[in-house]
Design a protein around this motif. Structure first.
Motif, mmCIF file in Angstrom:
data_model
loop_
_atom_site.group_PDB
_atom_site.id
_atom_site.type_symbol
_atom_site.label_atom_id
_atom_site.label_comp_id
_atom_site.label_asym_id
_atom_site.label_seq_id
_atom_site.Cartn_x
_atom_site.Cartn_y
_atom_site.Cartn_z
ATOM 1 N N ARG A 108 0.814 -1.218 0.000
ATOM 2 C CA ARG A 108 0.000 0.000 0.000
ATOM 3 C C ARG A 108 0.843 1.262 0.000
ATOM 4 N NH1 ARG A 108 -4.176 -2.070 4.446
ATOM 5 N NH2 ARG A 108 -4.048 -4.106 3.496
ATOM 6 N N SER A 124 -13.940 -9.626 -6.156
ATOM 7 C CA SER A 124 -14.457 -9.912 -4.816
ATOM 8 C C SER A 124 -13.753 -9.049 -3.769
ATOM 9 C CB SER A 124 -14.260 -11.395 -4.459
ATOM 10 O OG SER A 124 -14.956 -12.222 -5.368
ATOM 11 N N VAL A 125 -12.446 -8.898 -3.924
ATOM 12 C CA VAL A 125 -11.693 -8.057 -2.990
ATOM 13 C C VAL A 125 -12.205 -6.616 -3.071
ATOM 14 C CG1 VAL A 125 -9.399 -7.128 -2.458
ATOM 15 C CG2 VAL A 125 -9.665 -9.560 -2.994
ATOM 16 N N GLY A 128 -15.359 -6.279 -1.235
ATOM 17 C CA GLY A 128 -15.101 -6.159 0.207
ATOM 18 C C GLY A 128 -14.726 -4.740 0.589
ATOM 19 N N MET A 129 -13.908 -4.103 -0.240
ATOM 20 C CA MET A 129 -13.499 -2.720 0.047
ATOM 21 C C MET A 129 -14.685 -1.759 -0.097
ATOM 22 S SD MET A 129 -9.808 -2.719 -1.825
ATOM 23 C CE MET A 129 -8.390 -3.503 -1.018
ATOM 24 N N GLU A 158 -19.758 -14.917 -9.608
ATOM 25 C CA GLU A 158 -20.248 -14.866 -8.218
ATOM 26 C C GLU A 158 -20.176 -13.416 -7.725
ATOM 27 O OE1 GLU A 158 -18.592 -19.264 -6.655
ATOM 28 O OE2 GLU A 158 -18.018 -17.446 -5.601
ATOM 29 N N PHE B 63 -23.603 -14.609 1.470
ATOM 30 C CA PHE B 63 -23.150 -14.527 0.079
ATOM 31 C C PHE B 63 -23.848 -15.510 -0.847
ATOM 32 C CE2 PHE B 63 -20.109 -12.228 2.394
ATOM 33 C CZ PHE B 63 -19.733 -11.212 1.543
ATOM 34 N N GLU B 67 -18.800 -19.520 -2.323
ATOM 35 C CA GLU B 67 -17.754 -19.455 -1.300
ATOM 36 C C GLU B 67 -16.542 -18.646 -1.752
ATOM 37 O OE1 GLU B 67 -19.185 -22.206 -2.433
ATOM 38 O OE2 GLU B 67 -20.405 -22.878 -0.742
ATOM 39 N N GLN B 68 -16.198 -18.774 -3.042
ATOM 40 C CA GLN B 68 -15.009 -18.054 -3.516
ATOM 41 C C GLN B 68 -15.205 -16.546 -3.364
ATOM 42 O OE1 GLN B 68 -13.189 -19.723 -7.284
ATOM 43 N NE2 GLN B 68 -15.198 -20.668 -7.370
ATOM 44 N N ASN B 69 -16.389 -16.084 -3.704
ATOM 45 C CA ASN B 69 -16.668 -14.654 -3.570
ATOM 46 C C ASN B 69 -16.709 -14.246 -2.106
ATOM 47 O OD1 ASN B 69 -17.405 -12.022 -4.496
ATOM 48 N ND2 ASN B 69 -19.530 -12.488 -3.945
ATOM 49 N N MET B 70 -17.199 -15.131 -1.256
ATOM 50 C CA MET B 70 -17.220 -14.815 0.180
ATOM 51 C C MET B 70 -15.793 -14.591 0.686
ATOM 52 S SD MET B 70 -18.820 -16.872 3.442
ATOM 53 C CE MET B 70 -17.889 -18.387 3.274
ATOM 54 N N GLY B 72 -13.095 -13.833 -1.048
ATOM 55 C CA GLY B 72 -12.523 -12.633 -1.660
ATOM 56 C C GLY B 72 -13.055 -11.367 -1.003
ATOM 57 N N THR B 73 -14.341 -11.346 -0.731
ATOM 58 C CA THR B 73 -14.933 -10.173 -0.090
ATOM 59 C C THR B 73 -14.406 -10.026 1.336
ATOM 60 O OG1 THR B 73 -16.897 -10.494 -1.444
ATOM 61 C CG2 THR B 73 -17.113 -9.014 0.427
ATOM 62 N N ALA B 75 -11.549 -10.815 2.240
ATOM 63 C CA ALA B 75 -10.199 -10.255 2.097
ATOM 64 C C ALA B 75 -10.260 -8.737 1.929
ATOM 65 C CB ALA B 75 -9.489 -10.898 0.911
ATOM 66 N N GLY B 76 -11.172 -8.276 1.080
ATOM 67 C CA GLY B 76 -11.305 -6.829 0.877
ATOM 68 C C GLY B 76 -11.682 -6.121 2.169
ATOM 69 N N MET B 77 -12.543 -6.755 2.958
ATOM 70 C CA MET B 77 -12.950 -6.138 4.218
ATOM 71 C C MET B 77 -11.820 -6.212 5.247
ATOM 72 S SD MET B 77 -17.006 -6.887 4.441
ATOM 73 C CE MET B 77 -17.421 -5.291 5.116
ATOM 74 N N MET B 79 -8.663 -6.119 4.486
ATOM 75 C CA MET B 79 -7.705 -5.087 4.073
ATOM 76 C C MET B 79 -8.169 -3.705 4.529
ATOM 77 S SD MET B 79 -6.907 -6.248 0.192
ATOM 78 C CE MET B 79 -5.908 -7.674 -0.199
#
Lengths: 276, 326
Positions: A108, A124-125, A128-129, A158, B63, B67-70, B72-73, B75-77, B79
């Motif tokens: 970062r 997906s990441v 999440g952000m 997905e 989700f 599961e893969q999207n769960m 990954g998400t 991970a984003g959260m 981070m």
């Protein structure tokens, strides 16, 4: 000077650095094809759209950029150089053992939010952000760059589904639609069209544009998308502007010849770039 | 504040493992931690999340069967500073999204807790597709990952509370759902990575992990002593990674080590011990009791455990035979 002209100059800087990086990689080669298909996308992102600051790289409200397709390190690192995140010495070490930029790193402090390379994870990441920003009441946006080949991955779908479910109006995807994947033309290997119709059906706002046209890209980013995520389908050409590699599957990972290097440098000088 | 007392231990044992995770441990975690979140992939009802979810709806994300999207998400959260506890059936939180686990949790070292329910042979009646028999082998091979397998409901709560304080990717697996016998009647000192010696002995060492399995090992130890008079020690390895090397350094004088787990004999607790022992000049012979590398006739968990020799009686019989062969 107009904004478009400024961004064209900026895109030439990114292109020049990308050429230098590719040449420095020598015969081992690097990811040229997918890098040169998204030079203008990077120019618009780093020159106009992204709210990021090398002096404050971990600001909580910075925009997040996830280069999910990963095979875009040439314009990605070049953009970070020209926005002050990394230095000239760093940039040429991207193919060296143990280099700061070796192996799709996540860091970062130098503007790299995510370590890609395994395709189909980045969206997906980014979701999440985007969800995290909503929870925290932050106004920043999250931008994810996908490859069209990458969209073969089921996990991407997905993620497409869930971004609409979560009404992520702070999420913007750019698809670098260069019609190529490793083994060839994507409609021969695994067809993706009509991507815009598919994403609309998934509940996304979509907009298509010429991904090498700065003006069209700028307009695409302006598309309103209340209550929905936005997908910009940027039609591009793999290894755009490089005579012996353009629109060829072999350009995916290739060595850059001195002749091609000189050609593109001259084309940028005389303004004929992109018109091979 | 969760109280670790005999009365609660009995209650939790009756409640079953899933409510212990989500109705006992998780509310305690979110009371202390405004950034703790829960995620599932269309398994909120099975996982026993619904009660806590209805009280704290803003902490839960579903989700769907993705599961893969769960991961990954998550991970984003992570981070973005959140502490994610995500759960689904063990085969899906490990194998289905193996690449995301490997890269996002392992390589990026993100603070995400993966909780795999119905691990091991739990879902035998549902078919081989639902079994998770190499999940610990896989998770153990991921850099940065901690791997836990509680011996009973009390320990599951302790693991949840302990890992919630750690900034590290984590896998917690548990087998079974209800009818979980209590291994601990009284409070005890739980430390991550430290085995718990449940019974002191001198000649044979039973090293067990997991719900029912550690309880069966304790019973097997009694049976062996009754039948042979040989002194048997039982250790509970609730932490598979990092493995308790301090304890393993002290066990060279046993005649026999027996690893007991509801997991493939390839890559689980038994392997972790053998990987340690093989590097020592002097280390006891080891017997691996677990799920052999083959497919079994399908049925309920009890039926499956019996086939795999994981009941107390079968564990005892196997060990007595092994001693006779020595």
């Amino acid at each position: 000077m107009t904004e478009i002209e400024q961004l064209e100059i900026f895109s030439n800087k990114i292109r020049k650095t990308s050429l230098d990086m590719a040449l420095s990689a020598g015969k081992a080669g690097c990811h040229i094809g997918g890098g040169f298909s998204c030079i203008e996308i990077f120019a618009v992102l780093y020159g106009k759209i992204l709210n990021v600051d090398a002096k404050d790289p971990v600001n909580e409200n910075r925009d997040r950029f996830i280069p999910s397709k990963a095979h875009c390190i040439l314009p990605n690192f070049a953009s970070l150089l020209h926005t002050g995140f990394i230095g000239q010495n760093d940039i040429l070490s991207f193919h060296e053992n143990g280099g700061l930029l070796a192996g799709h790193p996540e860091n970062r402090e130098i503007g790299l939010e995510f370590s890609g390379g395994s395709l189909g994870m980045g969206l997906s990441v980014g979701i999440g952000m985007s969800l995290a920003a909503k929870r925290k009441g932050l106004s920043h946006k999250t931008y994810v760059l996908l490859g069209d080949g990458e969209c073969n991955e089921g996990s991407v779908w997905e993620a497409f589904m869930s971004a609409a479910q979560f009404r992520l109006d702070n999420l913007i995807v750019v698809v670098d639609y260069n019609n190529m994947q490793f083994d060839g033309v994507n409609y021969v290997i695994m067809g993706l069209a009509p991507l815009d119709e598919k994403l609309k059906a998934f509940g996304w706002q979509t907009v298509s544009c010429n991904g090498h046209n700065i003006g069209e890209l700028l307009n695409a980013f302006e598309m309103p998308h209340p209550e929905k995520p936005l997908a910009i389908i940027a039609h591009t050409i793999k290894a755009h502007g490089i005579p012996s590699l353009e629109n060829k599957a072999e350009s995916h990972h290739a060595a850059l010849s001195q002749e091609d290097y000189d050609f593109v440098i001259n084309a940028m000088k005389d303004g004929s770039y992109g018109r091979i | 504040m969760v109280e670790f007392n005999a009365r609660n231990f009995r209650t939790w044992s009756i409640m079953g493992i899933n409510p212990c995770i989500w109705s006992v441990a998780f509310p305690e975690i979110i009371a202390d931690d405004p950034d703790a979140l829960a995620m599932t992939a269309d398994l909120a009802r099975y996982s026993g999340m619904v009660r806590t979810q209805s009280k704290f709806p803003d902490r839960f994300y579903n989700f769907g069967i993705a599961e893969q999207n769960m991961v990954g998400t998550a991970a984003g959260m992570a981070m973005s500073g959140y502490h994610v506890f995500m759960t689904t059936y063990a085969p899906f939180i490990t194998y289905r999204c193996a690449d995301q686990i490997r890269h996002l949790l392992g390589n990026l070292n993100l603070n995400i807790k993966a909780i795999g329910s119905a691990a091991g042979l739990s879902a035998g009646l549902s078919g081989n597709a639902l079994l998770a028999l190499g999940d610990m082998a896989f998770m153990r091979s991921i850099p940065n990952m901690q791997v836990f397998s509680p011996a009973d409901c009390v320990e599951a709560v302790k693991i949840m509370l302990a890992v919630s304080k750690m900034n590290s990717p984590t896998y917690i697996r548990f087998c079974g759902a209800t009818n979980i016998p209590a291994v601990y009647q009284q409070d005890y000192d739980f430390k991550i990575g430290k085995a718990v010696v449940l019974r002191r002995g001198a000649k044979i060492l039973l090293v067990g992990t997991g719900l029912n399995i550690v309880a069966n090992a304790l019973k097997a130890a009694e049976l062996i002593e009754e039948k042979t008079g040989i002194s048997v020690e039982v250790a509970n390895f609730h932490t598979i990674k990092p493995i308790d090397t301090d304890y393993l350094e002290q066990i060279r004088d046993f005649d026999l080590i027996v690893s007991i787990e509801e997991h493939s004999v390839i890559g689980g607790l038994g392997s972790a011990i053998a990987e340690f022992g093989i590097k020592r000049k002097c280390f006891p012979r080891q017997v691996f009791i677990g799920v052999e590398d083959k497919l079994y006739t399908l049925g309920k968990r009890d039926f499956m455990l019996d086939q795999c020799g994981l009941t107390a009686e079968k564990i005892a019989d196997r060990i007595i035979k092994e001693i006779k062969n020595d």
